[in-house]
Scaffold this motif. Structure first.
Motif, PDB file in Angstrom:
ATOM      1  N   ARG A  57      13.407  -6.230  22.041  1.00 11.69           N
ATOM      2  CA  ARG A  57      12.706  -6.435  23.319  1.00 11.69           C
ATOM      3  C   ARG A  57      13.546  -5.966  24.493  1.00 11.69           C
ATOM      4  NH1 ARG A  57       7.907  -6.478  21.994  1.00 11.69           N
ATOM      5  NH2 ARG A  57       7.519  -7.913  20.313  1.00 11.69           N
ATOM      6  N   LEU A  76      -0.233  -8.671  15.049  1.00  7.77           N
ATOM      7  CA  LEU A  76      -0.054  -7.512  15.913  1.00  7.77           C
ATOM      8  C   LEU A  76      -0.973  -7.611  17.110  1.00  7.77           C
ATOM      9  CD1 LEU A  76      -0.371  -4.592  13.329  1.00  7.77           C
ATOM     10  CD2 LEU A  76       1.726  -5.311  14.485  1.00  7.77           C
ATOM     11  N   ARG A  79       2.921  -2.717  30.109  1.00  9.82           N
ATOM     12  CA  ARG A  79       4.264  -3.317  30.007  1.00  9.82           C
ATOM     13  C   ARG A  79       4.227  -4.806  30.319  1.00  9.82           C
ATOM     14  NH1 ARG A  79       6.679  -0.242  26.924  1.00  9.82           N
ATOM     15  NH2 ARG A  79       6.478   1.891  27.579  1.00  9.82           N
ATOM     16  N   ALA A 114       4.978 -10.907  23.982  1.00  7.06           N
ATOM     17  CA  ALA A 114       6.212 -11.056  23.205  1.00  7.06           C
ATOM     18  C   ALA A 114       6.860 -12.416  23.430  1.00  7.06           C
ATOM     19  CB  ALA A 114       7.197  -9.946  23.576  1.00  7.06           C
ATOM     20  N   LEU A 126      10.963  -3.779  14.291  1.00  5.81           N
ATOM     21  CA  LEU A 126      10.809  -2.362  14.601  1.00  5.81           C
ATOM     22  C   LEU A 126       9.674  -2.192  15.602  1.00  5.81           C
ATOM     23  CD1 LEU A 126      10.996   0.622  12.330  1.00  5.81           C
ATOM     24  CD2 LEU A 126       8.895   0.320  13.611  1.00  5.81           C
ATOM     25  N   GLU A 127       9.933  -1.446  16.656  1.00  7.53           N
ATOM     26  CA  GLU A 127       8.862  -1.112  17.606  1.00  7.53           C
ATOM     27  C   GLU A 127       8.954   0.363  17.964  1.00  7.53           C
ATOM     28  OE1 GLU A 127       6.536  -3.275  18.574  1.00  7.53           O
ATOM     29  OE2 GLU A 127       7.423  -5.272  18.475  1.00  7.53           O
ATOM     30  N   ILE A 151       2.273  -3.878  19.477  1.00  4.94           N
ATOM     31  CA  ILE A 151       3.491  -4.675  19.296  1.00  4.94           C
ATOM     32  C   ILE A 151       3.259  -5.821  18.319  1.00  4.94           C
ATOM     33  CG2 ILE A 151       4.505  -4.242  21.568  1.00  4.94           C
ATOM     34  CD1 ILE A 151       3.634  -7.371  21.935  1.00  4.94           C
ATOM     35  N   GLU A 152       4.380  -6.252  17.766  1.00  2.00           N
ATOM     36  CA  GLU A 152       4.357  -7.370  16.843  1.00  2.00           C
ATOM     37  C   GLU A 152       4.311  -8.663  17.661  1.00  2.00           C
ATOM     38  OE1 GLU A 152       7.201  -8.832  13.225  1.00  2.00           O
ATOM     39  OE2 GLU A 152       7.396  -6.767  13.893  1.00  2.00           O
ATOM     40  N   LEU A 186      -1.085  -3.445   7.976  1.00  2.00           N
ATOM     41  CA  LEU A 186      -0.455  -4.758   7.914  1.00  2.00           C
ATOM     42  C   LEU A 186      -1.097  -5.549   6.791  1.00  2.00           C
ATOM     43  CD1 LEU A 186       1.283  -7.093   9.233  1.00  2.00           C
ATOM     44  CD2 LEU A 186      -0.727  -7.585  10.629  1.00  2.00           C
ATOM     45  N   ILE A 217       2.539  -6.622  27.344  1.00  2.00           N
ATOM     46  CA  ILE A 217       3.304  -6.748  26.096  1.00  2.00           C
ATOM     47  C   ILE A 217       4.540  -7.618  26.290  1.00  2.00           C
ATOM     48  CG2 ILE A 217       2.420  -4.613  25.048  1.00  2.00           C
ATOM     49  CD1 ILE A 217       5.000  -3.230  25.474  1.00  2.00           C
TER      50      ILE A 217
END
Lengths: 233, 233
Positions: free
Chosen positions: A55, B32, B55, B62, A22-23, B25-26, A230, B58
């Protein structure tokens, strides 16, 4: 008015990793999108799939691609990369400030539950997960941004809760009660999660993610806020 | 133990858009990252720049790229796209579950304020914004994940608050007091924002973003939670 989003998320019992991803991201012209995917199977593999889908969607949304097109692209992308062998559910809820609407995009057999003007309904038009067919299209519903609109999206771990013991959770009935009790979106997400965990005796048989978005009367100030918790082992 | 992150964010007075961009973000192996950028100038142009930087960061995080490398890449990317004419600050705080550390990555003349074992300190080693030089490197600090560790990052709107009237905010002193009062990360972020808005008489002269991360004793359950509030006009 103001938007509030509450999220509650837990792993399948004894599983170190959740297959749900989830984001929440900011949209190019303001507004927000919440993207939830539940990858096929569980654990590491499912996580990899759901991450890949989320993503792809958030990178397209960030470029200004519309939600429906982003969902179709994510499906084609997963189909191409995994030869149509692997599926994932996908839900997007967006606050679109250009059109001042709430947009619900769904590639998920699980329905979306909404409450508008105090009446709860279930969006359950047939919908296909992404990744297994060419040309998979999402089901899209759009609503004007009005106070007292609530939307609940969730991964199937929530609806499966209690099924083993023959008492599945009734999400629509719960939502209706929680709104009557004037719970906030975070409190509703927590209450649905608590109900699921009780039915599962604190050992959920699948990853559970619950997202509740509410359009509420404007309170106090112009400050945007975000809070994240978290838990670590 | 558990991680809590509290964010408070407001636009410059009468500005429809904030030049600050913040995303959470994860990370690929759990954990995180919080990424905050403040683009040069204000309004739409600043937003475009800070969004571009966040952007890029992240999308690299990711993919498993380390924080320092992601920051350097974002700087080179902005430098190349804008011919070194435009700068942006960049802060990343990550909960890295591989190393069980908190990683603070800073390309920002504004310091980071931390509190560890009840004692507040300021990380103010010289640091350069991204985008204006080749080979800009971030300042990186890393801490073991231990209870009662707090980190505050912010855009310069916070430290400028009250400067016009000669009474700038003392962030370190405020943090120390707020921790003594056992405030949660969200309450600390809200308290710093309230202090800034009071000094600015509710008309902030710049976009203000405050992020407070706390490593706290474990409470109640294994449920991850997230709450977002977006006020609309």
């Amino acid at each position: 008015m103001e938007i509030q989003i509450g999220v509650a998320k837990i792993n399948k019992y004894a599983s170190p990793e959740s297959g749900d991803t989830l984001e929440v991201i900011e949209r190019p012209h303001g507004g927000l999108s919440v993207v939830l995917a539940d990858g096929q199977r569980s654990g590491k593999n499912a996580k990899r799939i759901s991450t890949m889908v989320v993503r792809k969607v958030i990178s397209l949304l960030a470029e200004g691609v519309r939600d429906g097109a982003a969902a179709r692209a994510a499906s084609d992308y997963l189909f191409t990369h995994k030869n149509g062998q692997v599926q994932s559910t996908l839900n997007i809820i967006s606050i679109d400030l250009d059109s001042r609407t709430l947009v619900i995009t769904r590639n998920n057999p699980e329905p979306v539950v909404i409450s508008s003007h105090g009446s709860v309904s279930v969006l359950d038009e047939e919908s296909q997960s992404v990744g297994i067919y060419r040309d998979t299209r999402p089901v899209i519903n759009q609503f004007d941004l009005e106070e007292n609109l609530f939307v609940v999206i969730y991964s199937d771990g929530l609806s499966f809760a209690g099924e083993r013991i023959g008492t599945p959770i009734d999400i629509a009935a719960s939502l209706s009660r929680q709104i009557d009790e004037a719970l906030s979106p975070q409190q509703i997400a927590d209450a649905l999660m608590a109900q699921a965990l009780e039915l599962e005796q604190d050992r959920p048989g699948d990853d559970i993610s619950v997202v509740v978005l509410g359009v509420l009367p404007y309170m106090e100030d112009q400050v945007r806020r975000m809070w994240v918790r978290l838990p670590l082992k």
